[in-house]
Design a protein around this motif. Sequence first.
Motif, PDB file in Angstrom:
ATOM      1  N   PRO A 152       0.971  -1.363  -0.062  1.00 27.77           N
ATOM      2  CA  PRO A 152      -0.018   0.030  -0.068  1.00 27.77           C
ATOM      3  C   PRO A 152       0.947   1.350   0.078  1.00 27.77           C
ATOM      4  CG  PRO A 152       0.012  -1.135   2.034  1.00 27.77           C
ATOM      5  CD  PRO A 152       0.796  -2.126   1.178  1.00 27.77           C
ATOM      6  N   ASN A 153       2.183   1.283   0.349  1.00 30.77           N
ATOM      7  CA  ASN A 153       2.908   2.274   0.478  1.00 30.77           C
ATOM      8  C   ASN A 153       3.608   2.370  -1.212  1.00 30.77           C
ATOM      9  OD1 ASN A 153       5.434   4.024   0.313  1.00 30.77           O
ATOM     10  ND2 ASN A 153       5.158   3.476   2.759  1.00 30.77           N
ATOM     11  N   ALA A 154       3.349   3.887  -1.770  1.00 28.87           N
ATOM     12  CA  ALA A 154       3.676   4.071  -2.871  1.00 28.87           C
ATOM     13  C   ALA A 154       5.133   4.269  -3.012  1.00 28.87           C
ATOM     14  CB  ALA A 154       3.070   5.680  -3.301  1.00 28.87           C
ATOM     15  N   TYR A 155       5.919   4.766  -2.146  1.00 29.61           N
ATOM     16  CA  TYR A 155       7.316   4.585  -2.074  1.00 29.61           C
ATOM     17  C   TYR A 155       7.856   3.228  -2.375  1.00 29.61           C
ATOM     18  CZ  TYR A 155      12.078   5.353  -0.453  1.00 29.61           C
ATOM     19  OH  TYR A 155      13.633   5.262  -0.230  1.00 29.61           O
ATOM     20  N   ILE A 156       7.338   2.371  -1.529  1.00 32.89           N
ATOM     21  CA  ILE A 156       7.994   0.963  -1.772  1.00 32.89           C
ATOM     22  C   ILE A 156       7.672   0.355  -3.071  1.00 32.89           C
ATOM     23  CG2 ILE A 156       7.541  -1.414  -0.716  1.00 32.89           C
ATOM     24  CD1 ILE A 156       7.446  -0.092   1.933  1.00 32.89           C
ATOM     25  N   ARG A 157       6.173   0.689  -3.790  1.00 30.63           N
ATOM     26  CA  ARG A 157       6.018   0.235  -4.884  1.00 30.63           C
ATOM     27  C   ARG A 157       6.798   0.538  -5.853  1.00 30.63           C
ATOM     28  NH1 ARG A 157       0.674   1.649  -3.294  1.00 30.63           N
ATOM     29  NH2 ARG A 157       0.602   3.148  -4.811  1.00 30.63           N
ATOM     30  N   LYS A 158       7.123   1.813  -6.015  1.00 34.32           N
ATOM     31  CA  LYS A 158       8.082   2.395  -6.884  1.00 34.32           C
ATOM     32  C   LYS A 158       9.306   1.537  -7.069  1.00 34.32           C
ATOM     33  CE  LYS A 158      10.241   5.989  -5.937  1.00 34.32           C
ATOM     34  NZ  LYS A 158      10.257   7.668  -5.780  1.00 34.32           N
ATOM     35  N   LYS A 159      10.020   1.452  -5.676  1.00 32.59           N
ATOM     36  CA  LYS A 159      11.210   0.957  -5.501  1.00 32.59           C
ATOM     37  C   LYS A 159      11.275  -0.676  -6.250  1.00 32.59           C
ATOM     38  CE  LYS A 159      13.846   4.177  -3.596  1.00 32.59           C
ATOM     39  NZ  LYS A 159      14.862   4.533  -4.207  1.00 32.59           N
ATOM     40  N   ALA A 160       9.976  -1.408  -5.713  1.00 36.92           N
ATOM     41  CA  ALA A 160       9.866  -2.578  -5.976  1.00 36.92           C
ATOM     42  C   ALA A 160       9.886  -2.589  -7.684  1.00 36.92           C
ATOM     43  CB  ALA A 160       8.761  -3.229  -5.408  1.00 36.92           C
ATOM     44  N   ALA A 161       9.044  -1.753  -8.068  1.00 40.41           N
ATOM     45  CA  ALA A 161       8.983  -1.883  -9.644  1.00 40.41           C
ATOM     46  C   ALA A 161      10.333  -1.870 -10.224  1.00 40.41           C
ATOM     47  CB  ALA A 161       7.952  -1.123 -10.179  1.00 40.41           C
ATOM     48  N   LEU A 162      11.240  -0.894  -9.855  1.00 40.82           N
ATOM     49  CA  LEU A 162      12.486  -0.725 -10.444  1.00 40.82           C
ATOM     50  C   LEU A 162      13.443  -1.892 -10.019  1.00 40.82           C
ATOM     51  CD1 LEU A 162      13.507   3.090  -9.628  1.00 40.82           C
ATOM     52  CD2 LEU A 162      13.005   2.270 -11.601  1.00 40.82           C
ATOM     53  N   CYS A 163      13.426  -2.410  -8.842  1.00 41.27           N
ATOM     54  CA  CYS A 163      13.751  -3.731  -8.693  1.00 41.27           C
ATOM     55  C   CYS A 163      13.593  -4.804  -9.630  1.00 41.27           C
ATOM     56  CB  CYS A 163      13.756  -4.040  -7.208  1.00 41.27           C
ATOM     57  SG  CYS A 163      14.813  -5.529  -6.774  1.00 41.27           S
ATOM     58  N   ALA A 164      12.364  -4.825  -9.871  1.00 41.30           N
ATOM     59  CA  ALA A 164      12.009  -5.955 -10.616  1.00 41.30           C
ATOM     60  C   ALA A 164      12.304  -5.743 -11.839  1.00 41.30           C
ATOM     61  CB  ALA A 164      10.328  -5.950 -10.824  1.00 41.30           C
ATOM     62  N   TYR A 165      12.523  -4.582 -12.586  1.00 41.12           N
ATOM     63  CA  TYR A 165      13.046  -3.960 -13.845  1.00 41.12           C
ATOM     64  C   TYR A 165      14.587  -4.583 -14.081  1.00 41.12           C
ATOM     65  CZ  TYR A 165      15.356  -1.148 -17.254  1.00 41.12           C
ATOM     66  OH  TYR A 165      16.040  -0.481 -18.316  1.00 41.12           O
ATOM     67  N   ARG A 166      15.339  -4.586 -12.932  1.00 38.53           N
ATOM     68  CA  ARG A 166      16.614  -4.890 -12.855  1.00 38.53           C
ATOM     69  C   ARG A 166      16.698  -6.391 -12.905  1.00 38.53           C
ATOM     70  NH1 ARG A 166      20.333  -0.684 -11.552  1.00 38.53           N
ATOM     71  NH2 ARG A 166      21.726  -2.405 -12.546  1.00 38.53           N
ATOM     72  N   ILE A 167      15.921  -7.035 -12.090  1.00 38.63           N
ATOM     73  CA  ILE A 167      15.836  -8.298 -11.983  1.00 38.63           C
ATOM     74  C   ILE A 167      15.541  -8.993 -13.291  1.00 38.63           C
ATOM     75  CG2 ILE A 167      14.735 -10.387 -10.939  1.00 38.63           C
ATOM     76  CD1 ILE A 167      14.517  -9.079  -8.480  1.00 38.63           C
ATOM     77  N   ILE A 168      14.701  -8.531 -14.152  1.00 38.71           N
ATOM     78  CA  ILE A 168      14.168  -9.041 -15.407  1.00 38.71           C
ATOM     79  C   ILE A 168      15.336  -8.895 -16.530  1.00 38.71           C
ATOM     80  CG2 ILE A 168      12.684  -8.605 -17.402  1.00 38.71           C
ATOM     81  CD1 ILE A 168      10.362  -8.085 -15.198  1.00 38.71           C
ATOM     82  N   ARG A 169      16.120  -7.753 -16.458  1.00 32.87           N
ATOM     83  CA  ARG A 169      17.116  -7.504 -17.011  1.00 32.87           C
ATOM     84  C   ARG A 169      18.336  -8.495 -17.033  1.00 32.87           C
ATOM     85  NH1 ARG A 169      19.090  -1.420 -18.472  1.00 32.87           N
ATOM     86  NH2 ARG A 169      19.971  -2.793 -20.066  1.00 32.87           N
ATOM     87  N   ARG A 170      18.387  -8.980 -15.734  1.00 31.10           N
ATOM     88  CA  ARG A 170      19.444  -9.988 -15.468  1.00 31.10           C
ATOM     89  C   ARG A 170      18.939 -11.267 -15.703  1.00 31.10           C
ATOM     90  NH1 ARG A 170      23.974  -9.591 -11.759  1.00 31.10           N
ATOM     91  NH2 ARG A 170      23.978  -7.417 -12.489  1.00 31.10           N
ATOM     92  N   VAL A 171      17.561 -11.801 -15.417  1.00 33.36           N
ATOM     93  CA  VAL A 171      17.217 -13.023 -15.402  1.00 33.36           C
ATOM     94  C   VAL A 171      15.674 -13.072 -16.082  1.00 33.36           C
ATOM     95  CG1 VAL A 171      16.544 -15.259 -14.202  1.00 33.36           C
ATOM     96  CG2 VAL A 171      18.227 -13.611 -13.143  1.00 33.36           C
ATOM     97  N   PRO A 172      15.926 -12.951 -17.528  1.00 29.12           N
ATOM     98  CA  PRO A 172      14.586 -12.672 -18.107  1.00 29.12           C
ATOM     99  C   PRO A 172      13.531 -13.702 -17.843  1.00 29.12           C
ATOM    100  CG  PRO A 172      16.459 -12.414 -19.636  1.00 29.12           C
ATOM    101  CD  PRO A 172      16.843 -12.925 -18.499  1.00 29.12           C
ATOM    102  N   GLU A 173      13.756 -15.147 -17.669  1.00 30.82           N
ATOM    103  CA  GLU A 173      12.549 -16.155 -17.489  1.00 30.82           C
ATOM    104  C   GLU A 173      11.977 -15.683 -16.142  1.00 30.82           C
ATOM    105  OE1 GLU A 173      16.906 -17.871 -16.238  1.00 30.82           O
ATOM    106  OE2 GLU A 173      16.050 -16.600 -17.708  1.00 30.82           O
ATOM    107  N   LEU A 174      12.542 -14.763 -15.031  1.00 33.56           N
ATOM    108  CA  LEU A 174      11.467 -14.515 -14.049  1.00 33.56           C
ATOM    109  C   LEU A 174      10.656 -13.506 -14.285  1.00 33.56           C
ATOM    110  CD1 LEU A 174      14.379 -13.998 -11.471  1.00 33.56           C
ATOM    111  CD2 LEU A 174      12.878 -15.909 -11.744  1.00 33.56           C
ATOM    112  N   LEU A 175      10.320 -13.075 -15.827  1.00 32.83           N
ATOM    113  CA  LEU A 175       9.277 -12.167 -15.979  1.00 32.83           C
ATOM    114  C   LEU A 175       7.989 -12.509 -15.786  1.00 32.83           C
ATOM    115  CD1 LEU A 175       9.383 -10.586 -19.706  1.00 32.83           C
ATOM    116  CD2 LEU A 175       7.473 -11.799 -18.790  1.00 32.83           C
TER     117      LEU A 175
END
Length: 856
Positions: free
Chosen positions: A178-201
């Motif tokens: 529910p925290n917008a700050y955490i959602r923003k950081k989590a989305a950016l982290c997911a972006y970096r994870i997908i770039r590193r490991v595409p199968e986790l998409l």
Amino acid sequence: MNASEHGFNPAFNMSTIKQAITEAVERVRMPTPMRLRDLIRQIRAARTAAEERSVVNKECAYIRSTFREEDSVWRCRNIAKLLYIHMLGYPAHFGQLECLKLIASQRFTDKRIGYLGAMLLLDERQDVHLLITNCLKNDLNSTTQFAVGLALCTLGAIASPEMARDLASEVERLMKSPNAYIRKKAALCAYRIIRRVPELLEIFLPATRSLLSEKNHGVLITGVTLITEMCQNSPDTLEHFKKIVPNLVRILKNLILAGYSPEHDVSGVSDPFLQVKILKLLRVLGRNDADASEAMNDILAQVATNTETSKNVGNTILYETVLSIMDIKSEGGLRVLAVNILGRFLLNNDKNIRYVALNTLLKTVHVDTSAVQRHRSTILECLKDPDVSIRKRAMELSFALVNSQNIRTMMKEMITFLEKSDAEFKAQCSAGIVHAAERFAPNKRWHLDTLLKVIIAAGNYVRDDVITCMIQLISESTSQQGYITLQLWKALQEDVMDKQPLTQVATWAIGEYGDLVLTVNIEDLDIVRPTEDEVIEVYQRLLWSPQNTATTKQYTLLSLTKLSTRFNNSNPKIQQIVSSFCSSLHIELQQRGVEFTQLFGKYGHLRAALLERMPPMELVRQETDAQANGDLEQLETTSDDSPKHTNSESNALLDLLGSDSSDLDVIKTTNITTQPVTNSNNQDLLDLLGGLDVSPSIPTADTGLNLISENNNPSIQFNNTNSNFLTSDFFSTNIKEKDVPTLTAFEKNGLKIIFALEKLPETNNTLSINVTATNNTLSNITDFLFQAAIPKTFQIQMLSPSGTVIVPNGEITQVLRVMNPNKNVLKMRVRISYTIDGTTVQEQTEVNNFPNTIWD
């Protein structure tokens, strides 16, 4: 209501107080270490590199000692200093474990420095990576949003594939926080994870779509970035997210029509960062999709017309809009609008914007050439820009705009640019002018005049292929040879020390057509006809000039020798000059001097025949090159599954085989993979098989020669189950043991080619010809190539040879399969090309002694 419900915990507060008192006692007991600012001041005050190393080594030694003493009070300060030392390039790996201790601390200031140290000092090759995973997992479940944010930033920066797989579920959970700050950081982290490991998409897919309904712009922009990365990584995900195009269009429309918002306003534009990200995602979603492109055409037009262009912020949005319009299947009017925006960019005072416009126009000029042509005058003005990068891009774009309608105007501008340009542009610009003139020249005289201006303006920066091109053009332009030779003579009379290519072309032309210089009509030319003595005097100056290169002198000496058969009264003087080179220090010039001198003495009777005028050099040009850059419609070519030969090609083979033009077929040594035979490929093949004069055909995208030229009847099939004939059953039995008939197809200069004829048992009308090439010389034969032409009533296929190099007394083999449905007499013309001792040899012969009994 008790005290704990108000957030007061007596036990927790007492432990915190005790820890603070303990740390205070430790600070009093232990000496205070140097502060970071003091260390920076000392390092900057160092006058030499050795003094700087001394300061750094001393401080590193102190930091190591505090680490050994488990100094937890000043650990944060020491790690901060160590990170600064690491940024200077000194080793700081010994602080890795201390970073983990700071991460495990409960204090936010310690965690912040610890995570920063982890991002700088750790990578996925370190064993300590395993230790940080648990710390990250703990902080991802922290109740403090800033601790969660630190953990997400660190995970995105240093995540190894194993760590990403372990913590992906935690990140996906935080994307729903529910925290917008955490959602923003989590989305950016997911972006970096997908770039590193595409199968986790797929793990993040359900939580991602909900990010587009966010009101918070920070979360929205990270959601759009994440979706863009997903779409670029997976075609299935791209199809899935094409349904969100209306949502993106609505968000973008709201941004354009939104009033002033202090939180998001940048120079009068509402959140330009989000607009750019949405435009990029629309570009990805609309590429090669007519329906999605149709849905976004209106909003793109709205953005293009309503965005303020007085500030860089607006120009950035317009640039992304142009890229999107050009990349999707947009309407024609929208493309013209995009090109016009780039045209306005060319008038901007900012050099960066002009460069971006030229670069983008260069990429899109072939998409809508006519729209770019409207800005031709502005592009040509950029050739005068003081910035070298802008001039370079303007030059490349100008050449891309040349067509048969504007060739005269464009070449005039480009030659002016060539004359005034820096040395670094001259080679590329001269080559571009020559290529454009080759494609679009309106007539021979204009073409020759243009090339002459190029070699004069570019001087010694002219490439060697330009010299060759001009010599070939002069040779084939028989009606203009006298004119261009006089023009070259006029240029040669001036100081040409810095124009070696001009001297080489001029001396070649005068040597070939010196007689025309003395006889051609000069009424329309502003040239004084030279005398023989004037020509010889100029040649003598060229040959004795120390500034001329050895290559130029070789051209000149050969040309002067040829003039002895073109001029009537200058032979003694020419002989004297030529003979003076018999003692030249340069071996090439000496050899020419000795050999040419023989032509004035013992072999004088051969001189006229040896030095007679060269025949015209005929060039095969692709006429469809003129259909470019928007002046004519491009012609399309189609091909069936089976190769086809045009009448012009059959007529050309008539000269090759001496048969009826309707009965010819061509085959070439190739791989077994079957491909359609295009017209341009056949054109090149015919040139290889005899230098035939064939009218050029329309080129296709594939101009390679790696083709199998099979028969014109697609219903006839050959059994090609094994492309490597060395392992085929076809060669399972020795030829001699089977007593099959053989014949010698070619024997010359130590190369012998034998055909062994064998009728295939599974068919009645298919003959296998086993070609064996034997090298009886003492040298290696390399680049061996066997080609053949047969009457068209036969069907033929060639398998790959066993090699292209024949060692002394060695051999290579190859298989031909010939089908003769009509039992006609077989005739074959073969061409053999190879290299031996550095010399390329080409031979051609006919094989007409095939026995008639082979088809029985």
